[in-house]
Enzyme design. Sequence first.
Site, PDB file in Angstrom:
ATOM      1  N   SER A   1      32.089  -9.856  18.659  1.00  0.00           N
ATOM      2  CA  SER A   1      30.855  -9.489  18.631  1.00  0.00           C
ATOM      3  C   SER A   1      29.990  -9.478  19.447  1.00  0.00           C
ATOM      4  O   SER A   1      29.345 -10.751  20.000  1.00  0.00           O
ATOM      5  CB  SER A   1      29.985  -9.734  16.969  1.00  0.00           C
ATOM      6  OG  SER A   1      28.912  -9.175  17.346  1.00  0.00           O
TER       7      SER A   1
ATOM      8  N   HIS B   1      33.334  -6.298  19.706  1.00  0.00           N
ATOM      9  CA  HIS B   1      32.986  -5.727  19.080  1.00  0.00           C
ATOM     10  C   HIS B   1      31.589  -5.292  18.963  1.00  0.00           C
ATOM     11  O   HIS B   1      30.710  -6.424  19.527  1.00  0.00           O
ATOM     12  CB  HIS B   1      33.180  -6.459  17.155  1.00  0.00           C
ATOM     13  CG  HIS B   1      32.572  -6.021  16.512  1.00  0.00           C
ATOM     14  ND1 HIS B   1      33.120  -5.069  15.390  1.00  0.00           N
ATOM     15  CD2 HIS B   1      31.075  -5.991  15.520  1.00  0.00           C
ATOM     16  CE1 HIS B   1      32.177  -4.671  14.130  1.00  0.00           C
ATOM     17  NE2 HIS B   1      30.889  -5.363  14.965  1.00  0.00           N
TER      18      HIS B   1
ATOM     19  N   ASP C   1      27.905  -3.865  18.063  1.00  0.00           N
ATOM     20  CA  ASP C   1      26.462  -3.702  16.811  1.00  0.00           C
ATOM     21  C   ASP C   1      25.634  -2.700  17.472  1.00  0.00           C
ATOM     22  O   ASP C   1      24.874  -3.056  18.575  1.00  0.00           O
ATOM     23  CB  ASP C   1      26.302  -4.931  16.562  1.00  0.00           C
ATOM     24  CG  ASP C   1      27.253  -5.333  15.869  1.00  0.00           C
ATOM     25  OD1 ASP C   1      27.562  -5.004  14.851  1.00  0.00           O
ATOM     26  OD2 ASP C   1      27.972  -7.025  16.053  1.00  0.00           O
TER      27      ASP C   1
ATOM     28  N   MET D   1      22.590  -0.858  16.240  1.00  0.00           N
ATOM     29  CA  MET D   1      21.363  -1.148  14.926  1.00  0.00           C
ATOM     30  C   MET D   1      19.887  -0.024  15.357  1.00  0.00           C
ATOM     31  O   MET D   1      20.574  -0.220  16.523  1.00  0.00           O
ATOM     32  CB  MET D   1      21.411  -2.169  14.419  1.00  0.00           C
ATOM     33  CG  MET D   1      22.140  -3.758  14.166  1.00  0.00           C
ATOM     34  SD  MET D   1      21.755  -4.999  14.352  1.00  0.00           S
ATOM     35  CE  MET D   1      22.930  -5.923  14.401  1.00  0.00           C
TER      36      MET D   1
ATOM     37  N   HIS E   1      30.239  -0.421  15.810  1.00  0.00           N
ATOM     38  CA  HIS E   1      29.912  -0.457  14.144  1.00  0.00           C
ATOM     39  C   HIS E   1      28.436   0.077  13.837  1.00  0.00           C
ATOM     40  O   HIS E   1      27.924  -0.868  14.377  1.00  0.00           O
ATOM     41  CB  HIS E   1      29.688  -2.325  14.152  1.00  0.00           C
ATOM     42  CG  HIS E   1      29.591  -2.505  12.371  1.00  0.00           C
ATOM     43  ND1 HIS E   1      28.989  -3.459  12.552  1.00  0.00           N
ATOM     44  CD2 HIS E   1      29.182  -1.970  11.101  1.00  0.00           C
ATOM     45  CE1 HIS E   1      29.027  -3.860  11.068  1.00  0.00           C
ATOM     46  NE2 HIS E   1      28.275  -2.470  10.315  1.00  0.00           N
TER      47      HIS E   1
ATOM     48  N   MET F   1      25.759   0.738  12.434  1.00  0.00           N
ATOM     49  CA  MET F   1      24.559   0.165  10.859  1.00  0.00           C
ATOM     50  C   MET F   1      23.395   1.238  11.142  1.00  0.00           C
ATOM     51  O   MET F   1      22.087   0.864  11.861  1.00  0.00           O
ATOM     52  CB  MET F   1      24.377  -1.730  11.564  1.00  0.00           C
ATOM     53  CG  MET F   1      25.579  -2.027  10.987  1.00  0.00           C
ATOM     54  SD  MET F   1      25.032  -3.731  11.202  1.00  0.00           S
ATOM     55  CE  MET F   1      25.619  -3.851  13.291  1.00  0.00           C
TER      56      MET F   1
ATOM     57  N   MET G   1      32.043  -6.297   5.293  1.00  0.00           N
ATOM     58  CA  MET G   1      30.926  -7.296   5.194  1.00  0.00           C
ATOM     59  C   MET G   1      30.955  -8.578   4.683  1.00  0.00           C
ATOM     60  O   MET G   1      31.114  -8.466   3.686  1.00  0.00           O
ATOM     61  CB  MET G   1      29.257  -6.868   5.369  1.00  0.00           C
ATOM     62  CG  MET G   1      28.985  -5.336   6.693  1.00  0.00           C
ATOM     63  SD  MET G   1      29.530  -5.206   7.947  1.00  0.00           S
ATOM     64  CE  MET G   1      28.397  -7.274   7.999  1.00  0.00           C
TER      65      MET G   1
ATOM     66  N   ASP H   1      33.391  -9.222   9.312  1.00  0.00           N
ATOM     67  CA  ASP H   1      32.451  -8.962   9.969  1.00  0.00           C
ATOM     68  C   ASP H   1      31.212  -9.753   8.890  1.00  0.00           C
ATOM     69  O   ASP H   1      30.322  -9.725   8.448  1.00  0.00           O
ATOM     70  CB  ASP H   1      31.703  -7.697  10.112  1.00  0.00           C
ATOM     71  CG  ASP H   1      31.005  -7.771  11.510  1.00  0.00           C
ATOM     72  OD1 ASP H   1      29.998  -8.468  11.946  1.00  0.00           O
ATOM     73  OD2 ASP H   1      30.476  -6.851  12.463  1.00  0.00           O
TER      74      ASP H   1
ATOM     75  N   GLY I   1      30.042 -14.463   9.324  1.00  0.00           N
ATOM     76  CA  GLY I   1      30.327 -15.936   9.245  1.00  0.00           C
ATOM     77  C   GLY I   1      31.855 -16.410   9.567  1.00  0.00           C
ATOM     78  O   GLY I   1      31.906 -16.957   9.540  1.00  0.00           O
TER      79      GLY I   1
ATOM     80  N   GLY J   1      30.904 -13.534  16.147  1.00  0.00           N
ATOM     81  CA  GLY J   1      29.989 -13.149  17.391  1.00  0.00           C
ATOM     82  C   GLY J   1      30.157 -14.486  18.145  1.00  0.00           C
ATOM     83  O   GLY J   1      29.963 -15.180  18.586  1.00  0.00           O
TER      84      GLY J   1
END
Length: 221
Positions: free
Chosen positions: A7, A32, A34, A36, A65, A67, A136, A174, A176, A196
């Site tokens: 990520s 990946h 992200d 947002m 992805h 969001m 998630m 996705d 942790g 990430g």
Amino acid sequence: MIKIAPSILSADFAHLADEIKRVTDAGAEYIHIDVMDGTYVPNITLGSPVVKCLRKTSKAVFDVHLMTEHPETQIEAFAEAGADIITFHAEAAKHAHRVLQQIHAAGCKAGVALNPGTPLVMLEELLGDMDMALIMTVNPGFGGQKFIASMLEKIHILYHTIEDNEFTCDIEVDGGINPETSKLVREAGANVLVAGSAIYDAPDIAEAVRAIRGDGTGHHC
Ligand code: DX5
Ligand code: ZN
């Protein structure tokens, strides 16, 4: 087959092209991205113009992805910018099945994401038309959060639902993900692993990618 999806949320945004090259040189298959919007989640990251510029610098699979609220307004722009996979949140779409059709019509693979608090039943009528389910394993919005272990059961049930129905749908996780949690999610049935901070903050990126990929074995139970 396991795919690793670093990520870029944890990358240095001043040097994104180099940061993508670093992880693809280390063996990662996907990038990946992200997206947002500051509404669906508090932060704002980047939009399709940035993806368009990055596309010229890399042949990796771009895994976008979203969001964002109103994901249907973003599909064509990201497809034209060079996205390969576009994933939106089931919680953000009023007409999720139509958004899947829209993504396919735009020439991309289509994924649907579920937050930790959203049950699998949200995917029941969609799975046959999806290329990827994104489970998630943290609440979206930030990198570097702690893996939510109760998601393992969700991944496991989803894996068996896909197998039993002979669907062709990848399971992406996705949040942790590190060498320890990656083993757990692979055993539960996930095959696309986003990471990430565990990749970009690692002293040796190639070693981190290898460790997250593990021994290449997948579902165990
Ligand atoms: C969280 C993002 C993730 C994030 C993961 O909202 O969707 O992709 O970058 O970061 P880590 O791997 O550090 O949990
Ligand atoms: Zn993500």
